[in-house]
Motif scaffolding. Structure first.
Motif, PDB file in Angstrom:
ATOM      1  N   LEU A 127       0.835  -1.212   0.000  1.00 54.39           N
ATOM      2  CA  LEU A 127       0.000   0.000   0.000  1.00 54.39           C
ATOM      3  C   LEU A 127       0.865   1.255   0.000  1.00 54.39           C
ATOM      4  O   LEU A 127       0.611   2.204  -0.748  1.00 54.39           O
ATOM      5  CB  LEU A 127      -0.924  -0.018   1.229  1.00 54.39           C
ATOM      6  CG  LEU A 127      -1.765   1.240   1.480  1.00 54.39           C
ATOM      7  CD1 LEU A 127      -2.663   1.565   0.291  1.00 54.39           C
ATOM      8  CD2 LEU A 127      -2.619   1.089   2.750  1.00 54.39           C
ATOM      9  N   THR A 173      -1.428   3.703 -11.087  1.00 55.82           N
ATOM     10  CA  THR A 173      -1.046   2.515 -10.330  1.00 55.82           C
ATOM     11  C   THR A 173      -2.266   1.714  -9.891  1.00 55.82           C
ATOM     12  O   THR A 173      -3.189   2.274  -9.306  1.00 55.82           O
ATOM     13  CB  THR A 173      -0.271   2.949  -9.057  1.00 55.82           C
ATOM     14  OG1 THR A 173       0.825   3.775  -9.452  1.00 55.82           O
ATOM     15  CG2 THR A 173       0.225   1.744  -8.274  1.00 55.82           C
ATOM     16  N   THR A 174      -2.269   0.419 -10.159  1.00 51.75           N
ATOM     17  CA  THR A 174      -3.281  -0.466  -9.581  1.00 51.75           C
ATOM     18  C   THR A 174      -2.647  -1.221  -8.417  1.00 51.75           C
ATOM     19  O   THR A 174      -1.594  -1.842  -8.582  1.00 51.75           O
ATOM     20  CB  THR A 174      -3.793  -1.477 -10.623  1.00 51.75           C
ATOM     21  OG1 THR A 174      -4.436  -0.766 -11.681  1.00 51.75           O
ATOM     22  CG2 THR A 174      -4.804  -2.454 -10.005  1.00 51.75           C
ATOM     23  N   LEU A 175      -3.291  -1.127  -7.254  1.00 50.01           N
ATOM     24  CA  LEU A 175      -2.902  -1.977  -6.134  1.00 50.01           C
ATOM     25  C   LEU A 175      -3.781  -3.215  -6.246  1.00 50.01           C
ATOM     26  O   LEU A 175      -5.006  -3.105  -6.328  1.00 50.01           O
ATOM     27  CB  LEU A 175      -3.176  -1.246  -4.816  1.00 50.01           C
ATOM     28  CG  LEU A 175      -2.908  -2.029  -3.527  1.00 50.01           C
ATOM     29  CD1 LEU A 175      -1.433  -2.400  -3.385  1.00 50.01           C
ATOM     30  CD2 LEU A 175      -3.359  -1.203  -2.308  1.00 50.01           C
ATOM     31  N   TYR A 176      -3.178  -4.404  -6.290  1.00 45.88           N
ATOM     32  CA  TYR A 176      -3.983  -5.609  -6.525  1.00 45.88           C
ATOM     33  C   TYR A 176      -5.087  -5.699  -5.469  1.00 45.88           C
ATOM     34  O   TYR A 176      -4.817  -5.587  -4.270  1.00 45.88           O
ATOM     35  CB  TYR A 176      -3.112  -6.867  -6.522  1.00 45.88           C
ATOM     36  CG  TYR A 176      -3.908  -8.057  -6.982  1.00 45.88           C
ATOM     37  CD1 TYR A 176      -4.168  -8.243  -8.339  1.00 45.88           C
ATOM     38  CD2 TYR A 176      -4.451  -8.961  -6.085  1.00 45.88           C
ATOM     39  CE1 TYR A 176      -4.941  -9.290  -8.792  1.00 45.88           C
ATOM     40  CE2 TYR A 176      -5.235 -10.022  -6.515  1.00 45.88           C
ATOM     41  CZ  TYR A 176      -5.479 -10.181  -7.873  1.00 45.88           C
ATOM     42  OH  TYR A 176      -6.261 -11.220  -8.312  1.00 45.88           O
ATOM     43  N   PRO A 177      -6.357  -5.920  -5.915  1.00 45.16           N
ATOM     44  CA  PRO A 177      -7.464  -5.705  -4.981  1.00 45.16           C
ATOM     45  C   PRO A 177      -7.899  -6.895  -4.108  1.00 45.16           C
ATOM     46  O   PRO A 177      -8.841  -6.747  -3.341  1.00 45.16           O
ATOM     47  CB  PRO A 177      -8.635  -5.295  -5.899  1.00 45.16           C
ATOM     48  CG  PRO A 177      -8.148  -5.406  -7.305  1.00 45.16           C
ATOM     49  CD  PRO A 177      -6.819  -6.086  -7.311  1.00 45.16           C
TER      50      PRO A 177
END
Lengths: 439, 439
Positions: free
Chosen positions: B363, B376-380
């Motif tokens: 995070l 940016t994609t933070l894996y969900p």
């Protein structure tokens, strides 16, 4: 003309002229940019849908507002009531094409046959972002962070996310010994705490909701707990320590607040707000709203986790969370507080037409400026008097006017008039361009 | 789940997922930018209008396609059939508020109950620009210049504006001795010249349109004239020298072509095309279309001067000119020819989650990158395996993936994987940012 058509837009609808379009674009683009930075991708669904996706899903009050009719093929169709339901339909229909978890945003018009009144319109824009396919409340926290960033980027500083969890509400009802069938009724009353106070809520619970006095007292006992977010959560945890569903909700809240600490979110932007109820029809976990604290604006977004909805379209459970920003409300505030100057989007300069013979000279200058990316209006009526053309620039708020008469042509210069100060200066073309670029 | 809702979008409607939204945005924004550079301002009108503004104005064929119904208040309403008519209504209704000449563009959905077929949709986008309140054909010429600039900016090079003038058509009919009531019928047949040739048109004029053989011959005599734009205009001028309305039309054409010379428009982009008929219902002067010359695309815009329409709404005559670009057609070509890469709009990097305990580390990195404007994609989903997360990046076309496990945390670095080459490198945070900004 004898056969003039009587023209009127429909009540409850609006025309947006230039400035209003630009302010809306500014608000919408601010959200788009933030959503995309967080990995949300755009989706657009049709304005018209089969009625069956909305009917029976949103409650009787909503159905009264449907624009529902039969098309020429006899199909029962309606204008999109909300973008979330339409998204659920699109996700279900394209299940094999979509890569899950699916993070999408959607900014589109919806239509509701509301009674027209101040600030209520029959066509308005919803601005949604959702994560579909993850049960982690980190996605709820991410949404709240995004919302705070978007509102900050719009220029707001005095606002807050009020966060609650439906599981805590459920726990309180168990704790107080109320019937779970009274859940919605109790929420609606408790939601009024900031407005009507403890005594008001108690009165309503007993008289209107037919809750026993003892149960009402136990409910209000929980809502008497006070403190900042951290302290309040601790007290709730202690009070509800024997209610598993409440502890689950409190644990989710702790994860969310821990997320905020990790990204160093300023505490003034969020709080645990246990009385917040919000759209109880379908939320299953965290619920929250964004509230603008100054000027009586109030809530500008309704959001929460809805783990059971998409399943209705799919036959298989898919968790989801997200929310909807009220674009019209935000646009109204941005406009009334002059938080955005739309004027800068329009022409920087008007090129006037001295007379028919010199039209080509004016056209050449307009074309030269446009080719150098200066927003330029060439006055559109060749025979209008110069005076009328200057008035036009003035009324439209165009800051500079170029005049090119026989003298200017001979001297190979143009006259540039500053419409604010009235100053006139002569410029050779390349200096004119330099001046306009830097002004 | 037993009560699964049967979900289907309506036939003839589309869902737009991320890439398609982005390509549409690219095409729409290209037009917006050009329109604004020329001083056109945005307008948006409601999706729903009172039916009376459309009924009786557009012909029986159009009316068959109306989405027309009664709302809950019993009003006869319909979905916008075209943006031009809705604009006329808005101009008439806001006459005292608008500063004339009014130059506006409008890019919005319209709805037509068409038979669904390839490339025909029931909801589609019109992209219009118009100048209202000037009779000068300089405004027609400006529109054509703008259209050429927009199509060039989209990446097209092999296209052309085919320009005609309804007054010349009128003149030819006078010259040939035809009845003016046969105007539309003759235009429709002559329009087919490039397809069915002189003999075909003659046959049609005589057999289908009931035009006498002599009149048909005289019409085709005019259409036998050849040459480039300049030569052709000269020949038309000579042939029709006794027909005042034709000379008026030819004079307007000369003004337009003179405008093009003044702004040094490449001659390959336009031609005098006397057989072009286009939307005869309401045009009064110049008419034109833009034609993409390669790949069988054909016309992508229908445009012209319509000096009599707005009067119908106003009771006073207001000249106007402009046109409508077919956004769907252009989007389709831009997409099929890969003239725009939508992928660059989505996340540049996926931050994976190693395990629940290290979520905060991931995070922090995602947040650091977003705060530096990296998409940016933070894996969900916190508990998904790394392998699944890498597959996710791959399927979504995210070019870089960040992995942060216990080793990386200890060494205060991150692992960056290039998903195209499979290369993995270790980066300290500030170098990671530098790398992502420059890649």
């Amino acid at each position: 003309m004898s056969n003039k058509i009587t023209v009127q837009k429909l009540a409850g609808f609006r025309d947006y002229f230039a400035e209003d379009v630009k302010i809306r674009e500014y608000v919408i683009n601010t959200f788009k940019k933030v959503f995309e930075k967080y990995g949300y991708e755009p989706l657009e669904t049709p304005a018209l849908e089969n009625s069956n996706i909305f009917v029976g899903e949103l409650g009787d009050e909503a159905e009264k507002l449907f624009y529902r009719f039969r098309d020429q093929g006899g199909r029962d169709i309606m204008l999109k009531y909300d973008v979330m339901t339409s998204m659920c339909r699109a996700v279900a229909e394209n299940y094999n094409k979509i890569i899950f978890p699916y993070k999408r945003y959607q900014i589109q018009s919806v239509w509701r046959s509301e009674k027209p009144q101040k600030g209520r319109f029959r066509e308005f824009t919803q601005c949604d972002a959702d994560t579909v396919g993850s049960a982690d409340v980190a996605c709820d926290a991410e949404f709240i962070q995004m919302g705070i960033e978007a509102l900050s980027n719009l220029g707001f500083s005095n606002f807050r996310a009020n966060i609650n969890n439906r599981k805590i509400m459920n726990g309180i009802i168990q704790y107080a010994g109320a019937k779970s069938s009274d859940f919605v009724a109790i929420c609606i009353s408790v939601d009024k705490l900031p407005k009507i106070g403890k005594d008001g809520v108690k009165k309503e619970l007993i008289e209107k909701r037919k809750i026993s006095s003892e149960v009402a007292d136990k409910i209000l006992e929980v809502f008497s707990l006070t403190g900042n977010t951290e302290e309040l959560l601790k007290q709730f945890k202690n009070k509800l320590k024997n209610i598993p569903v409440a502890l689950e909700g409190i644990n989710e809240m702790e994860l969310i607040f821990n997320y905020f600490k990790t990204v160093q979110l300023d505490q003034k932007y969020y709080q645990f707000a246990p009385f917040i109820a919000r759209g109880l029809a379908y939320y299953t976990g965290p619920v929250w709203e964004f509230e603008i604290l100054e000027g009586g604006v109030g809530s500008v977004a309704g959001c929460g986790r809805y783990d059971d909805i998409i399943g209705k379209f799919m036959g298989t459970k898919i968790p989801a969370t997200g929310g909807s920003f009220g674009i019209e409300r935000l646009v109204e505030v941005v406009k009334s507080r002059a938080m955005y100057q739309a004027k800068s989007n329009f022409s920087q300069v008007l090129v006037t037409i001295f007379n028919k013979e010199l039209f080509d000279e004016s056209l050449k200058i307009a074309d030269f400026l446009r080719k150098n990316n200066i927003k330029t209006t060439l006055y559109p009526v060749i025979l209008d008097k110069l005076d009328k053309q200057l008035k036009y620039a003035n009324k439209k708020g165009i800051p500079y006017v170029i005049i090119i008469g026989p003298e200017e042509v001979e001297k190979k210069i143009v006259k540039l008039k500053n419409m604010k100060t009235g100053d006139q200066k002569e410029y050779e073309m390349s200096y004119l361009l330099k001046f306009l670029i830097s002004n």
